[in-house]
Write an enzyme that holds these catalytic residues in place. Structure first.
Site, short mmCIF file in Angstrom:
data_model
loop_
_atom_site.label_atom_id
_atom_site.label_comp_id
_atom_site.label_asym_id
_atom_site.label_seq_id
_atom_site.Cartn_x
_atom_site.Cartn_y
_atom_site.Cartn_z
N THR A 166 19.81 -39.93 3.20
CA THR A 166 19.90 -39.13 1.98
C THR A 166 21.17 -38.29 1.98
O THR A 166 21.84 -38.15 0.95
CB THR A 166 18.66 -38.23 1.83
OG1 THR A 166 17.49 -39.04 1.71
CG2 THR A 166 18.77 -37.33 0.61
N ARG A 200 13.09 -24.29 -4.67
CA ARG A 200 13.90 -24.03 -3.48
C ARG A 200 14.07 -22.53 -3.25
O ARG A 200 14.05 -22.06 -2.10
CB ARG A 200 15.28 -24.67 -3.63
CG ARG A 200 15.29 -26.18 -3.56
CD ARG A 200 16.70 -26.69 -3.79
NE ARG A 200 16.78 -28.15 -3.83
CZ ARG A 200 17.85 -28.83 -4.17
NH1 ARG A 200 18.97 -28.16 -4.50
NH2 ARG A 200 17.85 -30.15 -4.16
N GLU A 249 0.83 -1.21 0.00
CA GLU A 249 0.00 0.00 0.00
C GLU A 249 0.86 1.26 0.00
O GLU A 249 0.55 2.24 -0.69
CB GLU A 249 -0.92 0.01 1.23
CG GLU A 249 -1.86 -1.18 1.30
CD GLU A 249 -1.31 -2.32 2.14
OE1 GLU A 249 -2.09 -2.96 2.86
OE2 GLU A 249 -0.08 -2.57 2.06
N TRP A 284 20.45 -40.09 -10.66
CA TRP A 284 19.64 -39.15 -11.44
C TRP A 284 18.52 -39.88 -12.16
O TRP A 284 18.75 -40.85 -12.86
CB TRP A 284 20.53 -38.40 -12.44
CG TRP A 284 21.50 -37.49 -11.76
CD1 TRP A 284 22.85 -37.64 -11.66
CD2 TRP A 284 21.18 -36.28 -11.06
NE1 TRP A 284 23.41 -36.61 -10.93
CE2 TRP A 284 22.41 -35.76 -10.55
CE3 TRP A 284 20.00 -35.60 -10.80
CZ2 TRP A 284 22.46 -34.59 -9.80
CZ3 TRP A 284 20.06 -34.43 -10.06
CH2 TRP A 284 21.27 -33.93 -9.58
N GLY A 317 14.62 -39.26 1.92
CA GLY A 317 14.39 -40.55 1.30
C GLY A 317 13.01 -41.09 1.64
O GLY A 317 12.17 -40.40 2.23
#
Length: 350
Positions: free
Chosen positions: A204, A192, A53, A178, A292
């Site tokens: 992981t 992200r 505003e 991958w 994971g």
């Protein structure tokens, strides 16, 4: 589309420009209209700086026009002193006669008070224009204030036959397996850059050695969180570099070392609510869980998720680590390069 809706749609477009820069504040857009013509626009650009505003009103060349104008804004103008003065006071001061609002602010220190203050000053206030879209824009902000936890995104990639990894022993640790291509990787990094925190489990961290940064796009790295109950993870992992603030959730100690913060949790109890409480106290509005299968399935089992982003590649693993099992409402499917993305909503989160 009505005129009010048209102006509110423009407010939403402006608000989105603040994505990734304004948390823990909401994204807000504002338009000032004088005799059917837009004379001012603004959005909340950065946390701690002027609200939408204020920026919109400042952009108006002739302030006398404000006395005959309508101000459109996606979220109720604030009524409290925070990093900046109350926007509702500024609107009253400028004698703007009409204000159209997308949705009421859920923050306890606003929650209708801005509207009340303006109405007491004789301003005509209309609420609820494109309300659903305005709430969706700030779903993180609403979840944070109404449920006292961040908005939770689950994210994983799976092979065409439903595995998130091949079977690997320690000799195969150090790099991710991958599954998807560069276009999907870029989309993940863009995600992200817009969210506040990202979480992985111990396995992981060991197996994939992720950095959890936004190195493939512009933006701010999220706060990294890793579960390391007994502080056994190697110190040379990418997670422990200086690229981003990192929290290590463990059972042994509290402490700080450069950009690394050690927070002790009670592993004899459910750890997930403890993590969410930590993030709430740190005013993190959103969390990506990139762990994971075990960690992801734990969030699913406890109903602690809002959206699941599932990427499916074309590779066939034929065996390995099965993808998490999720029951949700699929509301979006998208082709990304040679891969696909399906987004699920938790049907139990209103």
């Amino acid at each position: 589309m009505t005129t009010d809706s048209s102006y509110m749609k423009r407010c939403l477009e402006l608000a989105r420009k603040g994505a990734g820069s304004v948390a823990p504040n909401p994204m807000v857009g504002c338009v000032v209209v004088y005799r059917g013509k837009t004379i001012g626009e603004g959005y909340h650009e950065k946390y701690g700086e002027a609200h939408a505003e204020v920026n919109a009103i400042r952009s108006v060349k002739n302030t006398e026009w404000l006395k005959e104008s309508t101000l459109y804004v996606t979220l109720e103008p604030c009524a409290h002193h925070g990093k900046t003065p109350p926007c509702s006071d500024l609107i009253v001061q400028k004698q703007i006669p009409k204000v159209v609002i997308g949705t009421i602010d859920p923050f306890a220190e606003v929650a209708g008070r801005g509207i009340e203050k303006m109405q007491k000053a004789g301003i005509d206030v209309k609420v609820g224009v494109l309300e659903e879209e305005c709430r969706e824009l700030n779903k993180r902000f609403f979840t944070f204030h109404q449920k006292h936890r961040p908005y939770i995104f689950l994210k994983w990639a799976q092979s065409a036959d439903g595995f998130i990894d091949i079977d690997r022993n320690a000799a195969g640790f150090g790099e991710p397996t991958w599954i998807t291509g560069p276009e999907a990787l870029l989309r993940v990094h863009q995600m992200r850059a817009e969210e506040n925190a990202i979480l992985v489990g111990t396995r992981t961290a060991e197996k994939d050695n992720p950095s959890l940064t936004v190195r493939h796009c512009e933006g701010k790295n999220p706060l990294r969180i890793v579960l390391d109950r007994n502080l056994k993870l190697p110190a040379d992992l990418n997670l422990f570099n200086s690229e981003s603030e990192t929290i290590i959730i463990n059972s042994l100690k509290n402490g700080q070392k450069a950009n690394l913060e050690y927070i002790r949790a009670d592993y004899s109890q459910n750890v997930l609510p403890q993590i969410l409480e930590i993030l709430y106290l740190k005013e993190k509005l959103s969390l990506i869980v990139e762990g994971g299968r075990e960690l992801l399935q734990s969030f699913i089992a406890q109903g602690l998720w809002d959206e699941a982003h599932v990427y499916t590649g074309q590779k066939l693993f034929r065996s390995g680590v099965p993808a998490p099992v999720i029951e949700g409402n699929s509301f979006k499917r998208e082709k990304i390069g040679m891969d696909s993305l399906e987004i699920y909503l938790n049907p139990n989160q209103g």
